[in-house]
Write an enzyme that holds these catalytic residues in place. Structure first.
Site, mmCIF file in Angstrom:
data_model
loop_
_atom_site.group_PDB
_atom_site.id
_atom_site.type_symbol
_atom_site.label_atom_id
_atom_site.label_comp_id
_atom_site.label_asym_id
_atom_site.label_seq_id
_atom_site.Cartn_x
_atom_site.Cartn_y
_atom_site.Cartn_z
ATOM 1 N N HIS A 159 0.815 -1.216 0.000
ATOM 2 C CA HIS A 159 0.000 0.000 0.000
ATOM 3 C C HIS A 159 0.849 1.268 0.000
ATOM 4 O O HIS A 159 0.356 2.343 -0.328
ATOM 5 C CB HIS A 159 -0.978 0.004 1.189
ATOM 6 N N ASP A 178 0.077 -7.684 1.221
ATOM 7 C CA ASP A 178 0.440 -6.280 1.373
ATOM 8 C C ASP A 178 1.956 -6.106 1.390
ATOM 9 O O ASP A 178 2.500 -5.323 2.167
ATOM 10 C CB ASP A 178 -0.174 -5.678 2.641
ATOM 11 N N GLY A 213 2.905 6.069 9.955
ATOM 12 C CA GLY A 213 4.273 6.340 9.547
ATOM 13 C C GLY A 213 5.169 5.125 9.632
ATOM 14 O O GLY A 213 6.295 5.131 9.146
ATOM 15 N N ASN A 214 4.690 4.045 10.256
ATOM 16 C CA ASN A 214 5.529 2.863 10.427
ATOM 17 C C ASN A 214 5.362 1.825 9.317
ATOM 18 O O ASN A 214 6.035 0.795 9.347
ATOM 19 C CB ASN A 214 5.235 2.180 11.761
ATOM 20 N N SER A 215 4.462 2.019 8.385
ATOM 21 C CA SER A 215 4.208 0.995 7.376
ATOM 22 C C SER A 215 5.469 0.652 6.594
ATOM 23 O O SER A 215 6.158 1.534 6.092
ATOM 24 C CB SER A 215 3.131 1.465 6.404
ATOM 25 N N LEU A 261 -4.495 -26.604 0.096
ATOM 26 C CA LEU A 261 -4.773 -27.857 0.787
ATOM 27 C C LEU A 261 -5.504 -28.838 -0.118
ATOM 28 O O LEU A 261 -5.278 -30.045 -0.038
ATOM 29 C CB LEU A 261 -5.601 -27.580 2.047
ATOM 30 N N GLY A 262 -6.375 -28.323 -0.992
ATOM 31 C CA GLY A 262 -7.188 -29.215 -1.814
ATOM 32 C C GLY A 262 -8.341 -29.810 -1.034
ATOM 33 O O GLY A 262 -8.852 -30.887 -1.364
#
Length: 471
Positions: free
Chosen positions: A110, A140, A215-217, A273-274
């Site tokens: 993002h 993300d 601000g930490n992303s 997993l199926g």
């Protein structure tokens, strides 16, 4: 500008980060210091985190992204022909972590999504133009590349061992509120949290109480060895600031995405997993005579899929994956999807009153039938819709249930009659004018015969809806 994402009922604040104060061309100092060391037990809790910070901070960088957006005037003035759309440059800030010395950087998707100009600033304020190697919205995460010539940049080692435990000390490095690089400390509050802002059950996060603010992303979550154990992604908050509930993408996923990007891959291939599973609830546990509500109940098996090949059966309960307890269905999905195709895992299952272990070989979900994606046009209810053959591969890519069956999936609505008809991305087209639709070829065949009256049946959120249209 910082990015914000709203979680109901809380806010998920997805912010920006800036560059660390470090020397990008210097050797990373050793962790051990003669008189100062990171606290490792209660007796040394008053010691300093500085050695860990000196090791980790040089690899955290600032990322700025700019894009051109079209701003429409107020609709009131548009009615009178006053005001015209204008272009405006929109920017976002974030941080990233250098994970390879040749300039490969991982950050949040993002932070750079839609960016037409991405700049990376190192600690000494040198700036480089970055290009996106791989963007993976589901996790993300995005992987960037800068060209620093022959210089070997400082890096953070990715600790993907999965050995983190609740209570471990961690540091979060980022740029909250744009004040400059900031280091906060806390502990691992929980593991395998599934509080995903996109609602994807295949994601599980490290939860921490280290202060994470707007601000930490894209910032680093590091352990006391100075290794990267997660990339800070979002927080839950009612006030918009840290309340001690932050989430980071685990290093296991980070490494998979980085490896894919560095190898030239354009998409992360996740094993499946199926089988369709559901979390064992307290009621299910009581009905099956289980001591505790834990695990994933197998409700359905995909024919000739990996679960079928491993010997799983309907009614089995998956209680562990490679020796790690499987708390619920989401934990099983995450444990398998975070591996590479071709790996062999041990599934601990409960069958009847006994327990046993099955060998499970991971496989990518099959793209059967073939994708065949098309944009529909013409005088029909689907004009302007992008459709694709539904398959387990498409279901995995979009985070849908692969057991929805054969059909044609609407993936996008950009214009035309389809937008006015109320179609939505995620709708499965079942029938048109009474004909079963199992492929895009079926759909285009029916639409090609034309007509003014249309009856369409779609499946949305597990329910079939039939509507009549005149074009």
């Amino acid at each position: 500008m910082r990015a914000y994402r709203v979680l109901i009922p809380a806010l998920a604040i997805l912010g920006a980060c800036s560059d660390p104060a470090s020397k990008s061309n210097a050797q990373i100092p050793p962790l051990a210091q003669p008189t100062r060391a990171a606290p490792s037990d209660a007796a040394t809790v008053k010691s300093s985190f500085a050695p860990v910070v000196r090791r980790a901070a040089p690899a955290v960088v600032n990322i700025s992204s700019k894009r051109l957006v079209r701003v429409r005037p107020d609709p009131f003035w548009e009615m009178f022909g006053m005001g015209v759309p204008r272009d405006r440059i929109q920017g976002s800030l974030g941080s990233g972590v250098i994970v390879r010395s040749d300039g490969i950087i991982v950050t949040n998707n993002h932070v750079v999504e839609g960016g037409q100009e991405i700049t990376v600033a190192l600690a000494d304020r040198r700036e480089y133009t970055a290009r996106i190697l791989l963007a993976d919205p589901r996790t993300d995460l995005a992987v960037l590349k800068i060209d620093a010539g022959a210089e070997r940049l400082p890096t953070l080692a990715i600790d993907d061992t999965g050995d983190a435990q609740v209570g471990d000390l961690v540091l979060a490095i980022g740029d909250p509120f744009g004040v400059g690089q900031t280091v906060t400390n806390g502990i691992v509050s929980a593991l395998n949290r599934t509080a995903d802002p996109n609602g994807d059950p295949a994601n599980a996060y490290i939860q921490t109480d280290a202060a994470i603010n707007p601000g930490n992303s894209g910032g680093a979550l590091v352990d006391m060895d100075g290794d990267l154990i997660g990339v800070n992604s979002f927080i839950l908050s009612r006030s918009g600031t840290s309340s001690g509930v932050g989430f980071a993408v685990p290093a296991t996923i980070v490494k998979r995405v980085v490896e894919t990007a560095a190898g030239g891959g354009q998409a992360v291939v996740r094993p499946w997993l199926g089988a369709r599973t559901q979390t064992v609830t307290a009621e299910i546990a009581r009905s099956m005579g289980l001591a505790a509500p834990q695990g994933a109940l197998v409700a359905d098996i995909w024919p000739n899929g990996p679960a079928a090949k491993a010997g799983l059966r309907q009614g089995d309960i998956i209680v562990s994956v490679d020796g790690r307890p499987a708390v619920d269905a989401a934990a099983v999905s995450y444990a398998i999807s975070s591996r590479r195709p071709g790996e062999t895992l041990r599934l601990g299952i409960r069958r009847g009153s006994g327990e046993q272990t099955l060998n499970f070989r991971t496989e990518a979900p099959p793209a059967t039938p073939a994708r065949d994606q098309q944009v529909i046009s013409g005088r029909n209810p689907f004009d302007g819709a992008t459709v694709v053959n539904f398959s387990p591969a498409v279901a995995d890519e979009l985070g849908l249930d692969p057991f929805l069956g054969r059909g044609v999936l609407v993936t996008d609505i950009s214009r035309g009659f389809a937008m006015n008809a109320g179609l939505r991305p995620g709708d499965l087209i079942r029938r048109v004018n009474g004909q079963e639709i199992t492929s895009v070829r079926d759909l285009t065949g029916v639409l090609g015969r034309g007509g003014a009256q249309w009856q369409i049946t779609i499946e949305r959120n597990g329910q079939e809806v039939t509507a009549n249209f005149r074009t």
